[in-house]
Design a protein around this motif. Structure first.
Motif, PDB file in Angstrom:
ATOM      1  N   PRO A  29       7.485   6.811   0.076  1.00  0.00           N
ATOM      2  CA  PRO A  29       6.753   6.942  -1.181  1.00  0.00           C
ATOM      3  C   PRO A  29       5.357   7.514  -0.953  1.00  0.00           C
ATOM      4  CG  PRO A  29       6.693   4.678  -0.450  1.00  0.00           C
ATOM      5  CD  PRO A  29       7.590   5.421   0.508  1.00  0.00           C
ATOM      6  N   THR A  30       4.793   8.095  -2.004  1.00  0.00           N
ATOM      7  CA  THR A  30       3.395   8.530  -1.946  1.00  0.00           C
ATOM      8  C   THR A  30       2.510   7.296  -2.061  1.00  0.00           C
ATOM      9  OG1 THR A  30       3.186   8.767  -4.333  1.00  0.00           O
ATOM     10  CG2 THR A  30       3.972  10.710  -3.108  1.00  0.00           C
ATOM     11  N   TYR A  31       1.244   7.449  -1.733  1.00  0.00           N
ATOM     12  CA  TYR A  31       0.311   6.343  -1.902  1.00  0.00           C
ATOM     13  C   TYR A  31       0.217   5.949  -3.375  1.00  0.00           C
ATOM     14  CZ  TYR A  31      -1.423   6.466   2.938  1.00  0.00           C
ATOM     15  OH  TYR A  31      -1.537   6.385   4.296  1.00  0.00           O
ATOM     16  N   ASP A  32       0.279   6.928  -4.276  1.00  0.00           N
ATOM     17  CA  ASP A  32       0.261   6.619  -5.710  1.00  0.00           C
ATOM     18  C   ASP A  32       1.456   5.748  -6.091  1.00  0.00           C
ATOM     19  OD1 ASP A  32      -2.095   7.921  -6.474  1.00  0.00           O
ATOM     20  OD2 ASP A  32      -1.067   9.842  -6.694  1.00  0.00           O
ATOM     21  N   GLU A  33       2.632   6.078  -5.565  1.00  0.00           N
ATOM     22  CA  GLU A  33       3.824   5.282  -5.865  1.00  0.00           C
ATOM     23  C   GLU A  33       3.712   3.868  -5.301  1.00  0.00           C
ATOM     24  OE1 GLU A  33       6.991   8.996  -6.066  1.00  0.00           O
ATOM     25  OE2 GLU A  33       6.589   8.033  -4.126  1.00  0.00           O
ATOM     26  N   LEU A  75       1.488   1.839  -7.586  1.00  0.00           N
ATOM     27  CA  LEU A  75       2.216   1.370  -8.768  1.00  0.00           C
ATOM     28  C   LEU A  75       3.101   0.173  -8.445  1.00  0.00           C
ATOM     29  CD1 LEU A  75       3.281   4.719 -10.486  1.00  0.00           C
ATOM     30  CD2 LEU A  75       1.693   2.997 -11.369  1.00  0.00           C
ATOM     31  N   GLN A  76       3.839   0.258  -7.350  1.00  0.00           N
ATOM     32  CA  GLN A  76       4.758  -0.819  -6.978  1.00  0.00           C
ATOM     33  C   GLN A  76       4.023  -2.112  -6.640  1.00  0.00           C
ATOM     34  OE1 GLN A  76       8.263  -0.982  -6.680  1.00  0.00           O
ATOM     35  NE2 GLN A  76       8.124   0.833  -7.975  1.00  0.00           N
ATOM     36  N   LEU A  77       2.858  -1.979  -6.011  1.00  0.00           N
ATOM     37  CA  LEU A  77       2.112  -3.175  -5.608  1.00  0.00           C
ATOM     38  C   LEU A  77       1.153  -3.662  -6.685  1.00  0.00           C
ATOM     39  CD1 LEU A  77       1.206  -2.334  -1.886  1.00  0.00           C
ATOM     40  CD2 LEU A  77       3.112  -3.694  -2.764  1.00  0.00           C
ATOM     41  N   GLY A  78       0.933  -2.825  -7.704  1.00  0.00           N
ATOM     42  CA  GLY A  78      -0.003  -3.207  -8.760  1.00  0.00           C
ATOM     43  C   GLY A  78      -1.450  -3.157  -8.328  1.00  0.00           C
ATOM     44  N   VAL A  79      -1.763  -2.216  -7.436  1.00  0.00           N
ATOM     45  CA  VAL A  79      -3.158  -2.038  -7.015  1.00  0.00           C
ATOM     46  C   VAL A  79      -3.679  -0.729  -7.598  1.00  0.00           C
ATOM     47  CG1 VAL A  79      -2.899  -3.377  -4.896  1.00  0.00           C
ATOM     48  CG2 VAL A  79      -2.571  -0.928  -4.812  1.00  0.00           C
ATOM     49  N   ALA A  80      -4.990  -0.653  -7.787  1.00  0.00           N
ATOM     50  CA  ALA A  80      -5.576   0.504  -8.447  1.00  0.00           C
ATOM     51  C   ALA A  80      -6.064   1.577  -7.471  1.00  0.00           C
ATOM     52  CB  ALA A  80      -6.736   0.063  -9.335  1.00  0.00           C
ATOM     53  N   SER A  81      -6.232   1.228  -6.224  1.00  0.00           N
ATOM     54  CA  SER A  81      -6.905   2.126  -5.291  1.00  0.00           C
ATOM     55  C   SER A  81      -5.980   2.617  -4.174  1.00  0.00           C
ATOM     56  CB  SER A  81      -8.098   1.389  -4.676  1.00  0.00           C
ATOM     57  OG  SER A  81      -8.645   2.115  -3.618  1.00  0.00           O
ATOM     58  N   LYS A  82      -5.972   3.932  -3.990  1.00  0.00           N
ATOM     59  CA  LYS A  82      -5.212   4.491  -2.870  1.00  0.00           C
ATOM     60  C   LYS A  82      -5.846   4.108  -1.542  1.00  0.00           C
ATOM     61  CE  LYS A  82      -4.824   8.745  -4.640  1.00  0.00           C
ATOM     62  NZ  LYS A  82      -4.481  10.174  -4.708  1.00  0.00           N
ATOM     63  N   SER A  83      -7.140   3.835  -1.542  1.00  0.00           N
ATOM     64  CA  SER A  83      -7.777   3.423  -0.287  1.00  0.00           C
ATOM     65  C   SER A  83      -7.263   2.055   0.153  1.00  0.00           C
ATOM     66  CB  SER A  83      -9.302   3.429  -0.410  1.00  0.00           C
ATOM     67  OG  SER A  83      -9.734   2.464  -1.333  1.00  0.00           O
ATOM     68  N   THR A  84      -6.912   1.203  -0.801  1.00  0.00           N
ATOM     69  CA  THR A  84      -6.301  -0.084  -0.455  1.00  0.00           C
ATOM     70  C   THR A  84      -4.961   0.147   0.232  1.00  0.00           C
ATOM     71  OG1 THR A  84      -7.374  -1.208  -2.298  1.00  0.00           O
ATOM     72  CG2 THR A  84      -5.393  -2.250  -1.391  1.00  0.00           C
ATOM     73  N   VAL A  85      -4.171   1.067  -0.316  1.00  0.00           N
ATOM     74  CA  VAL A  85      -2.874   1.394   0.284  1.00  0.00           C
ATOM     75  C   VAL A  85      -3.085   2.015   1.663  1.00  0.00           C
ATOM     76  CG1 VAL A  85      -0.831   2.855   0.073  1.00  0.00           C
ATOM     77  CG2 VAL A  85      -1.666   1.598  -1.913  1.00  0.00           C
ATOM     78  N   ALA A  86      -4.084   2.873   1.782  1.00  0.00           N
ATOM     79  CA  ALA A  86      -4.364   3.495   3.087  1.00  0.00           C
ATOM     80  C   ALA A  86      -4.685   2.431   4.131  1.00  0.00           C
ATOM     81  CB  ALA A  86      -5.515   4.490   2.961  1.00  0.00           C
ATOM     82  N   ARG A  87      -5.458   1.424   3.750  1.00  0.00           N
ATOM     83  CA  ARG A  87      -5.779   0.338   4.691  1.00  0.00           C
ATOM     84  C   ARG A  87      -4.530  -0.463   5.049  1.00  0.00           C
ATOM     85  NH1 ARG A  87     -10.311   0.020   1.453  1.00  0.00           N
ATOM     86  NH2 ARG A  87      -9.528  -1.787   0.311  1.00  0.00           N
ATOM     87  N   LEU A 105       2.052 -10.463   9.471  1.00  0.00           N
ATOM     88  CA  LEU A 105       1.591  -9.614   8.384  1.00  0.00           C
ATOM     89  C   LEU A 105       1.073 -10.470   7.239  1.00  0.00           C
ATOM     90  CD1 LEU A 105       4.451  -6.952   8.088  1.00  0.00           C
ATOM     91  CD2 LEU A 105       2.320  -6.777   9.366  1.00  0.00           C
ATOM     92  N   THR A 106       0.068  -9.939   6.541  1.00  0.00           N
ATOM     93  CA  THR A 106      -0.348 -10.585   5.312  1.00  0.00           C
ATOM     94  C   THR A 106       0.735 -10.351   4.265  1.00  0.00           C
ATOM     95  OG1 THR A 106      -1.459  -8.644   4.398  1.00  0.00           O
ATOM     96  CG2 THR A 106      -2.777 -10.082   5.849  1.00  0.00           C
ATOM     97  N   GLN A 107       0.676 -11.103   3.191  1.00  0.00           N
ATOM     98  CA  GLN A 107       1.666 -10.917   2.121  1.00  0.00           C
ATOM     99  C   GLN A 107       1.615  -9.502   1.569  1.00  0.00           C
ATOM    100  OE1 GLN A 107       4.116 -13.143   1.148  1.00  0.00           O
ATOM    101  NE2 GLN A 107       4.859 -11.271   0.197  1.00  0.00           N
ATOM    102  N   ARG A 108       0.412  -8.980   1.381  1.00  0.00           N
ATOM    103  CA  ARG A 108       0.273  -7.635   0.830  1.00  0.00           C
ATOM    104  C   ARG A 108       0.824  -6.583   1.795  1.00  0.00           C
ATOM    105  NH1 ARG A 108      -4.139  -5.816  -3.113  1.00  0.00           N
ATOM    106  NH2 ARG A 108      -3.132  -7.315  -4.437  1.00  0.00           N
TER     107      ARG A 108
END
Length: 109
Positions: free
Chosen positions: A26-30, A33-45, A4-7
């Motif tokens: 957690p939701t993608y929004d949560e 917040l925890q990862l400090g990213v702005a985009s839900k699409s990043t979380v989706a990936r 896995l990558t660090q992220r």
């Protein structure tokens, strides 16, 4: 975490911690917040990658439909423990029997 990558590892950690804490992913929004990213699409990936690598599984038709791969819910764990006790066999034996029963029913159809 191997492979896995660090992220991705951080995302999996956030999901594991939330599931351990509340039993609900957690939701993608949560996660954002925890990862400090702005985009839900990043979380989706990130989640897609974790599913592809076998760390998570999707539970279709459920809000927050994520579960840790290979782990059972608390209710399922309790049921498995009762079955093991009643049948006097290991978890692996229970799983083997369940798979055999399932395959036998599928073949009959």
């Amino acid at each position: 975490m191997m492979g896995l990558t660090q992220r991705q590892a951080d995302c999996l950690r956030v999901i594991r911690e939330r599931l351990a804490q509340s039993g609900v992913p957690p939701t993608y929004d949560e996660i954002c917040l925890q990862l400090g990213v702005a985009s839900k699409s990043t979380v989706a990936r990130l989640v897609d990658a974790l599913v592809e690598r076998g760390h998570l599984r999707r539970m279709p038709h459920l809000a927050r439909g994520l579960a840790l791969a290979g782990e059972f819910s608390a209710k399922a764990e309790a049921g498995l423990s009762r079955l093991q006790e009643r049948m006097g066999c290991s978890r692996a034996e229970l799983v083997r029997r369940a798979v055999e029963d399932f395959v036998a029913r599928e073949v009959q159809q």
